[in-house]
Design an enzyme around this catalytic site. Sequence first.
Site, short mmCIF file in Angstrom:
data_model
loop_
_atom_site.label_atom_id
_atom_site.label_comp_id
_atom_site.label_asym_id
_atom_site.label_seq_id
_atom_site.Cartn_x
_atom_site.Cartn_y
_atom_site.Cartn_z
N HIS A 130 0.84 -1.20 0.00
CA HIS A 130 0.00 0.00 0.00
C HIS A 130 0.88 1.26 0.00
CE1 HIS A 130 -3.32 2.69 1.36
NE2 HIS A 130 -2.34 3.27 2.05
N GLU A 131 1.92 1.28 0.85
CA GLU A 131 2.82 2.43 0.92
C GLU A 131 3.59 2.61 -0.39
OE1 GLU A 131 2.75 4.58 3.33
OE2 GLU A 131 1.34 3.40 4.50
N HIS B 152 1.52 4.42 -2.91
CA HIS B 152 1.55 5.88 -2.81
C HIS B 152 2.74 6.45 -3.59
CE1 HIS B 152 -1.76 6.62 -0.14
NE2 HIS B 152 -1.28 5.86 0.84
N GLU C 289 -5.90 7.01 -1.11
CA GLU C 289 -5.88 5.79 -0.29
C GLU C 289 -6.53 4.63 -1.04
OE1 GLU C 289 -4.28 5.29 2.55
OE2 GLU C 289 -3.58 7.36 2.36
N ASP D 36 -4.60 1.25 -2.08
CA ASP D 36 -5.19 -0.05 -1.75
C ASP D 36 -5.30 -0.92 -3.01
OD1 ASP D 36 -5.45 0.45 0.93
OD2 ASP D 36 -7.60 0.81 0.89
#
Length: 410
Positions: free
Chosen positions: A276-277, A280, A354, A358
């Site tokens: 997930h990070e 980003h 977000e 995801d």
Amino acid sequence: MNPETLFYIIVAIILADFIFDKILDTLNAKHFNDPIPPELADVYDKEEYEKSQRYKKERYKFGILTSGFSLILTLGFLFWDGFEYVDNIARAFSNNEIVIALIFFGIIMIGSDILTTPFSYYSTFVIEEKYGFNKTSKSTFFVDKIKGWLLMAILGGGILALIVWFYQFSGSYFWWYAWILIAVFSIFLNMFYAKLVVPLFNKQSPLEDGSLRTKIENYAKSVGFKLDNIFIIDGSKRSTKANAYFSGFGSEKRITLFDTLVNDLEEEEIVAVLAHEVGHYKKKHIIFNLIASVLTTGFTLWLLSLFVGNPILSQALGVETPSFHIGLIAFGILYSPISEITGLLMNLISRKFEYQADNYAKHTYNSENLISSLKKLSKNSLSNLTPHKTYVFWHYSHPSLLQRYKNLMN
């Protein structure tokens, strides 16, 4: 417009902001007892859910107390010429406007922090302690305060001094210089925050060789993400709550895992969180947020330059001697409705990001482990599973757990 009218506009803005926030808090609190959505039924058992409800209610009541105290303090300062009193103290020490501004804000900020310290203390050592979150020792609590003050004095004081100096020599054009200064500082801090600031409060150590590091490196390699810097931070020194974050660019980029995260989750779940990070980073969210922050700062400084020199701002706060620092206080209050709108827009964008992060984790790793990690993290922090939609819309930078679950299951 005369100073008295502007004074009452300032008071009206402060009261409207408080009332609006309390309405949203109350709407949210009315949903504390809602049944858990079927999709999240496995997050809490009956006893744990009742505990989370007690925690939410206690936090809500405490929030009313603390915000009410801050409101009374602010209004008291306005109606009883507190800003004039502090300004006179500052002027008793020096005739230099930079020194006066530094003393003025130093008194305001440290004084405010001292007055609110009992609330912070109660929050940490009573509420958080009661629900098993607090790991902060009393010495760490007060040492953190002192370190925070020193950082504020060095970094905040240095930037404030330069901005006042810019204003002195360039007048209304100061905002260009201030904008460049803050933009450069923001980029520098984003690059080196983990190296320069974090070590003042926490210990960081490289993630040791082993199955977890191997899994993380294999995932990073599979998506073409060069990752050499994986660190563990001693978050458990202060709280049992877990987190992970990405910082820096280029050779300085690193992923930091709280030790509580490593302890709470399975290795596959940790990799899903990191996926997930990485999402980003791959989606350029960090760059976008930095650019958006710099542009917003520029707009704010430009607007400030149009009004800060007007004596009516200082007079509205009861200060007879016009100055940059008093004008800055008045402008900050008047600007707060615009700040609410820009904050709302940034929250909308953040929630969209977000979802994108995801989805990236879902497509490059899997959704099952990300869902299970989100559920565990929500459980361990006694998160609110039934927030009011309006509260989410206005305050949440992340979608609710239910929203994220539904997105990941699509």
